[in-house]
Structure formats: C-alpha cells, structure tokens
Design an enzyme around this catalytic site. Structure first.
Site, PDB file in Angstrom:
ATOM      1  N   ASN A 129       0.383   1.240   5.803  1.00 33.17           N
ATOM      2  CA  ASN A 129       1.132   0.365   4.917  1.00 33.17           C
ATOM      3  C   ASN A 129       1.856  -0.654   5.791  1.00 33.17           C
ATOM      4  OD1 ASN A 129       4.250   0.692   3.078  1.00 33.17           O
ATOM      5  ND2 ASN A 129       2.685  -0.871   2.900  1.00 33.17           N
ATOM      6  N   GLY A 130       1.613  -1.927   5.541  1.00 31.88           N
ATOM      7  CA  GLY A 130       2.260  -2.970   6.321  1.00 31.88           C
ATOM      8  C   GLY A 130       1.276  -4.056   6.690  1.00 31.88           C
ATOM      9  N   TYR A 146      12.360  -4.757  -5.644  1.00 33.52           N
ATOM     10  CA  TYR A 146      11.158  -4.715  -6.461  1.00 33.52           C
ATOM     11  C   TYR A 146      10.166  -3.613  -6.100  1.00 33.52           C
ATOM     12  CZ  TYR A 146       6.689  -6.248  -8.475  1.00 33.52           C
ATOM     13  OH  TYR A 146       5.498  -6.306  -9.144  1.00 33.52           O
ATOM     14  N   CYS A 187       0.851  -1.186   0.000  1.00 33.02           N
ATOM     15  CA  CYS A 187       0.000   0.000   0.000  1.00 33.02           C
ATOM     16  C   CYS A 187       0.885   1.234   0.000  1.00 33.02           C
ATOM     17  CB  CYS A 187      -0.898   0.024   1.236  1.00 33.02           C
ATOM     18  SG  CYS A 187      -2.006  -1.387   1.381  1.00 33.02           S
ATOM     19  N   GLY A 213      -0.111   0.021  -5.056  1.00 32.33           N
ATOM     20  CA  GLY A 213      -1.470  -0.488  -4.896  1.00 32.33           C
ATOM     21  C   GLY A 213      -2.371   0.062  -5.970  1.00 32.33           C
TER      22      GLY A 213
END
Length: 488
Positions: free
Chosen positions: A121-122, A261, A20, A46
């Site tokens: 995020n996580g 990535y 995210c 996302g």
C-alpha cells in the site's frame, strides 16, 4: 475489466481514489479464509481487484481476481485452492481499466532461497528510475507496478540472508510503503521511515496479523496489539516476532488525509479514532465558518461524521437530505449521453421532504475537480432548498498526491486554479468555506501546524512533499508523472 465509455467530464474521476489494503496472518488454520474476511473489511481501500497467496508448508498457492472480495474469494472453490496456515492478501484500486490481472497483487516470485509474495500500500516515488537501472542489469518486468521493483532489488542484493536482502532492498526505496510479505518461513511487515501509510499488528488466538486498519481486526475478533512503527521492519516466524529499524530515528509524517477520508470511520489509526476525529473536524469547521441556516446535510457517506460535528457545534438540526444508493459500483458503464447526465443521481438523490424550503448547509470531505459538487448543489436546489451553503471538511486541495492515492494532476484540481470565491461561483452555492490547515491539525489533537516541521504529510493541501520525488523530477518528467498515477 472494461474501459469506461465516458467522454464528458466523469463524476467518477471527481474524487480521491482509495489506495490499497493489505492483510496477512501467520499460524492460523484456513488462513486464506481469515484473509478474505480481513480484505472484506478493507474493501473501501480498493474495489477493483484483489489477490491472496497462501502457504501450506510445502508450496505456495496464488489466486488473483478482478472484482470485489465478496464476488470472488467467498466462493468455496476459490478458498479450496488456497490451503495453509499462512497467507497474505491485497485489495486494490487501479487508475486504469485495461491492465487486467498482471498488476493485481500480491506479487509472487521464486528466489534462489524459495518463494516470496509481497503486498504493498503506497507508492514508490523512485520506482521508474530504479526500473530503468534494473533493466539495464538484465531485469525483466512482468507488470507496470512500482511494487515489482522491490522483488528485483531483493533478487539482486548481494547480502547473505533473506531478511538482509529485504532490508537492503527497502532502504533503497523512496516514497510511501506499507508492506506485508510472505516466505516459506516468515511473514514480514514494513513501513517507510515516515510512516505515511498505516499498518497495524494484531493477534488472533496466538496467530500474528499485519493489516492496514484496525477494522480488519474487528471483523475476525482479533486483538489490536499496536501500530507498526514508522521505519520498522517486523519479522514473524514460528519462534515469534523480531523488529529491525534500519533507518534509525526519523520524525514521522503520517498522511493526514487518512483521517479526513481514506480510513474507515470505525478504525483507530495512529492512536486516534477516525470517527471521533472526523466529528472534531466538523466542530472546528463550524467554529471557523458559521452560517445562518436551518439544517446540516452531509454529502454521504464521507461527509457524515463531519456534518454531525458541525451540526452539534452550530446548534442546527442534522438530517439526511441526500440519500445514497449503495448498490452502484465504481465501474458502472454509462453508454449514452442521456445516461451520463444522470451520473450523480445513480449514487445520490435529494430527499425533497427534508430540504424543501430550507436553508441547507452541505458538508463534504473535499472538492477535487468540482464537477460532482456542481451537480449535487443543483440537485439540492431542484429539490426546493431556499439556500445552499457548502462547508468542506479539509483545506483546499491544491496539489497531487504521489504516495499511493489516485488524484488528478495539479492543473485539474479546482483549488489549484481558483480562489474560494471563484469556486463558490463555479459550483453555484450561496457560500463556500474550507477548514483551515490549523483547524485540521487541531481536530487531530495538534494545537496547530508546525510550519518548519509539519507533524503530518499534508502535501495535497500544502504542496510540500516530505520525500524526494525522483521519478517526477527526472528528465522524462512528463512520462513519469503520467505513469506515477497508474501505480497503486
């Protein structure tokens, strides 16, 4: 959002899914428009849904939509419903297709002292365990997201002031979290004590910004101030910025796969430029696993920087032997068997003129299930390549991630059940080699991996998780494992 209709192995599932992206700004006119631009820069983190919450000094406004930022929040009518000089936003990748808007962030709640919105995020690895405890105390959850747990913990805290309630709540969490929150008086940012996921602080004409990556600052012309420190809670008000460190000193473990990535190549993450780091990865890969060949071809787009580094180190020509179609979305519905078989070619096509008769080195960032690699290798062979060698710009992926990245369960990861030689035979290449763990660490400017105390979170390569995985290890482990993968 519609469910996919694929019944055969899905090439879309044969990849890591970005987690995210979060973005917030405090003290700038038309804040929601700025957040929209910032989220557009973070779209790679996302692509299925997004939301923005703004505050105009008297009330909060909330917009959440399924789809890309450019398809939803760029409409003037949407931005007109988000007035104010403070706003936070979130762009999300969900691993399930039928949950609709109820899991789209930011989440918003009305507390005793006023409204509060949160973006995350996580992945919180004890969220399900805590949800059960909270439900026994009377909490009612309106989503299946781990993020909502934080709101209930804040609401039930017995501390006096809101920031104390917030700190009381986040210090009960396990796992990875980079958070951006907004109340009527303040914007709050927080990173877990290991700093597994990125979060940066920026400035735009005196307005503070919190966001996932520096590329989101670049798009709006903002200045990078610094990374939010692992274990730091930042509170931004009209009076300025204040930091808290409730966890004390803990050695950080930033996610090393962000460099491989996830992060955008033009971002600077934890003091390192992502593009240069990926080129370094390719250089290390060429040093470790050279091969006699005629050309180096990236598997676009994630393999491109590493392929450039590999070609430079190996003294081989770099060429675009595979062309990517950038106009194929993640939710493309493949309704018939004949169309499903064309899945890879919807996104990639071999450039026959460049590769025919050549000994080709394909460079990709990782191998997950291996089905996509199979199809790409066959596509290159069908285009006339004399030999196809594959070099992977990371170590073998042997374990699932529980820190906000959608990965298949471990048993479905090719490297968890096959040797390199068995994988070579499975994807049908003339040779296959992965970057070593020490090679990856050297590429990010560390001499080698400290086996007793690793410098990064590399659990997907090592199987060594830096935090407790309470939900995974609970008595109901089978259920929690499946649900963990659904939380973004």
């Amino acid at each position: 959002m519609a469910h996919k209709t694929i019944t055969e192995p899905d090439c879309e599932a044969d990849a890591f899914r970005d987690e995210c992206g979060v973005f917030g700004i405090f003290g700038k006119a038309d804040a929601a428009a700025v957040v929209t631009l910032g989220l557009h820069a973070l779209q790679h983190r996302g692509q299925e849904a997004a939301g923005i919450v703004s505050y105009d000094g008297s009330q909060f406004s909330v917009e959440r939509h399924v789809g890309l930022i450019g398809d939803t929040f760029t409409k003037p009518s949407v931005l007109a419903r988000l007035p104010g000089s403070r706003a936070i936003g979130h762009t999300r990748y969900s691993t399930t297709g039928g949950e609709g808007l109820r899991n789209v962030q930011p989440f918003f709640a009305e507390f005793d002292g006023g409204g509060f919105a949160i973006s995350h995020n996580g992945n919180i690895t004890n969220a399900l365990t805590m949800q059960r405890e909270l439900q026994k105390r009377g909490a009612i959850f309106s989503s299946t997201s781990d993020t909502e747990t934080l709101l209930h913990l804040i609401a039930m805290s017995d501390r006096e002031y809101f920031i104390e309630k917030f700190i009381d709540a986040v210090t009960q969490l396990e796992g990875a979290f980079s958070l951006v929150g907004l109340s009527g008086k303040k914007m709050i940012g927080a990173r877990d004590p290991l700093g597994i996921r990125p979060l940066v602080l920026g400035d735009l004409d005196g307005a503070y910004i919190l966001c996932s990556e520096t590329c989101a600052l670049d798009i709006i012309g903002a200045r990078f101030v610094r990374d939010v420190r692992p274990g730091e809670v930042i509170v931004i008000t009209e009076k300025g910025l204040r930091s808290y460190f409730p966890w004390g000193e803990i050695k950080p473990r930033f996610c090393i796969f962000e460099y491989v990535y996830f992060a955008r190549p033009d971002s600077n993450v934890e003091g390192r430029n992502v593009y240069e780091t990926r080129k370094n990865i390719g250089i290390e890969l060429a040093k470790e696993s050279p091969v006699e060949a005629d050309m180096v071809v990236p598997v676009p787009d994630s393999g491109t920087p590493a392929a450039i580094g590999f070609a430079h180190q190996a003294g081989l020509p770099f060429d675009l032997g595979i062309i990517r179609n950038h106009y194929v979305g993640r939710t493309f519905i493949q309704p018939t068997a004949s169309i499903r078989h064309m899945g890879v070619k919807l996104k990639h096509n071999a450039n026959r003129t460049a590769i025919e008769g050549k000994r080709v080195v394909l460079v990709d960032d990782s191998i997950v299930r291996g089905t996509t690699s199979q199809k790409i290798v066959q596509m290159v062979r069908d285009a006339g390549a004399a030999e196809v060698h594959m070099r992977i710009a990371s170590p073998p992926t042997v374990a699932s991630c529980f820190y906000g990245v959608d990965t298949p369960e471990t048993s479905k990861l090719l490297a968890s059940r096959m040797s390199t030689e068995e994988m070579r035979d499975y994807i049908k290449v003339d040779s296959l080699a992965f970057l070593s763990m020490d090679g990856l660490y050297r590429a990010v400017a560390e001499p080698s991996r400290n086996k007793e105390c690793p410098q990064f979170c590399d659990a997907c390569f090592s199987g060594e998780y830096p935090t407790d995985l309470t939900d995974r290890d609970s008595d109901d482990g089978t259920r929690t494992l499946s649900l963990l993968a659904k939380h973004g």
